[in-house]
Design an enzyme around this catalytic site. Sequence first.
Site, PDB file in Angstrom:
ATOM      1  N   ASN A  62       0.831  -1.201   0.000  1.00  0.00           N
ATOM      2  CA  ASN A  62       0.000   0.000   0.000  1.00  0.00           C
ATOM      3  C   ASN A  62       0.864   1.249   0.000  1.00  0.00           C
ATOM      4  O   ASN A  62       1.913   1.310   0.644  1.00  0.00           O
ATOM      5  CB  ASN A  62      -1.047  -0.004   1.131  1.00  0.00           C
ATOM      6  CG  ASN A  62      -0.501  -0.259   2.506  1.00  0.00           C
ATOM      7  OD1 ASN A  62       0.556  -0.848   2.657  1.00  0.00           O
ATOM      8  ND2 ASN A  62      -1.214   0.196   3.516  1.00  0.00           N
ATOM      9  N   GLU A  64       0.305   5.155   0.607  1.00  0.00           N
ATOM     10  CA  GLU A  64      -0.651   6.155   1.085  1.00  0.00           C
ATOM     11  C   GLU A  64      -0.249   7.558   0.655  1.00  0.00           C
ATOM     12  O   GLU A  64       0.853   7.791   0.144  1.00  0.00           O
ATOM     13  CB  GLU A  64      -0.792   6.033   2.605  1.00  0.00           C
ATOM     14  CG  GLU A  64      -1.366   4.677   2.993  1.00  0.00           C
ATOM     15  CD  GLU A  64      -1.703   4.556   4.475  1.00  0.00           C
ATOM     16  OE1 GLU A  64      -1.274   5.410   5.277  1.00  0.00           O
ATOM     17  OE2 GLU A  64      -2.407   3.579   4.821  1.00  0.00           O
ATOM     18  N   GLU A  75      -2.923  -4.825  -3.085  1.00  0.00           N
ATOM     19  CA  GLU A  75      -3.366  -5.767  -4.127  1.00  0.00           C
ATOM     20  C   GLU A  75      -3.400  -5.095  -5.490  1.00  0.00           C
ATOM     21  O   GLU A  75      -2.999  -5.661  -6.509  1.00  0.00           O
ATOM     22  CB  GLU A  75      -4.773  -6.304  -3.829  1.00  0.00           C
ATOM     23  CG  GLU A  75      -4.898  -7.074  -2.539  1.00  0.00           C
ATOM     24  CD  GLU A  75      -5.314  -6.183  -1.367  1.00  0.00           C
ATOM     25  OE1 GLU A  75      -4.724  -5.100  -1.203  1.00  0.00           O
ATOM     26  OE2 GLU A  75      -6.202  -6.590  -0.612  1.00  0.00           O
ATOM     27  N   CYS A 110     -10.276  -5.379   0.651  1.00  0.00           N
ATOM     28  CA  CYS A 110     -11.354  -4.376   0.609  1.00  0.00           C
ATOM     29  C   CYS A 110     -12.196  -4.570  -0.652  1.00  0.00           C
ATOM     30  O   CYS A 110     -11.803  -5.277  -1.591  1.00  0.00           O
ATOM     31  CB  CYS A 110     -10.768  -2.966   0.659  1.00  0.00           C
ATOM     32  SG  CYS A 110     -10.140  -2.374  -0.927  1.00  0.00           S
TER      33      CYS A 110
END
Length: 163
Positions: A62, A64, A75, A110
């Site tokens: 990830n 950010e 992912e 998610c």
Amino acid sequence: MPKEINVTCTLEAWAYEELPAADQALLRAAHEAVKRAYAPYSGFRVGAAALLENGAVITGNNQENAAYPSGMCAERVALFHALSQFPGVAVTALAVASDGEAEWGAFSPCGGCRQVIQECELRQPAPIRLILQSRDDEVAVAAGIAQYLPFSFRAKGLGKQGS
Ligand code: THU
């Protein structure tokens, strides 16, 4: 009375040591990717590793951003990278790991990532084996994204309207 439509979703819960060696290896790559994550805002670091049918392992994590929605999940970083480098090469398996604590035993992707994993599956003949682990020892394995995304969005005729 309306009729009910029921869907059964199946996940396997594995202890890490009992997983097939190939799954363990892919999870290890995902855990390595966790270490390179950039998650200063949430503090929740995620890594992903995609195994392609040509044997390549593409990882992501990830990323950010101070403008929160501009960040990206692990992912999607991994899959978009894989598909951008190897269009037409199937993704066989995707391992996702986090050193954060999951609500229940294993990490759960998610909704946005589920949709992207589905699109990736639809571009290839076979489903993607999903191997998911967070801080705990428990690993969830699913035969494909349908186990995580029932009643998914797939619009018939999309792309046939206009340009
Ligand atoms: N995150 C992922 O990387 N993958 C998911 O499937 C769920 C969430 C990231 C996004 C954000 O950087 C952090 O975890 C907290 O939501």
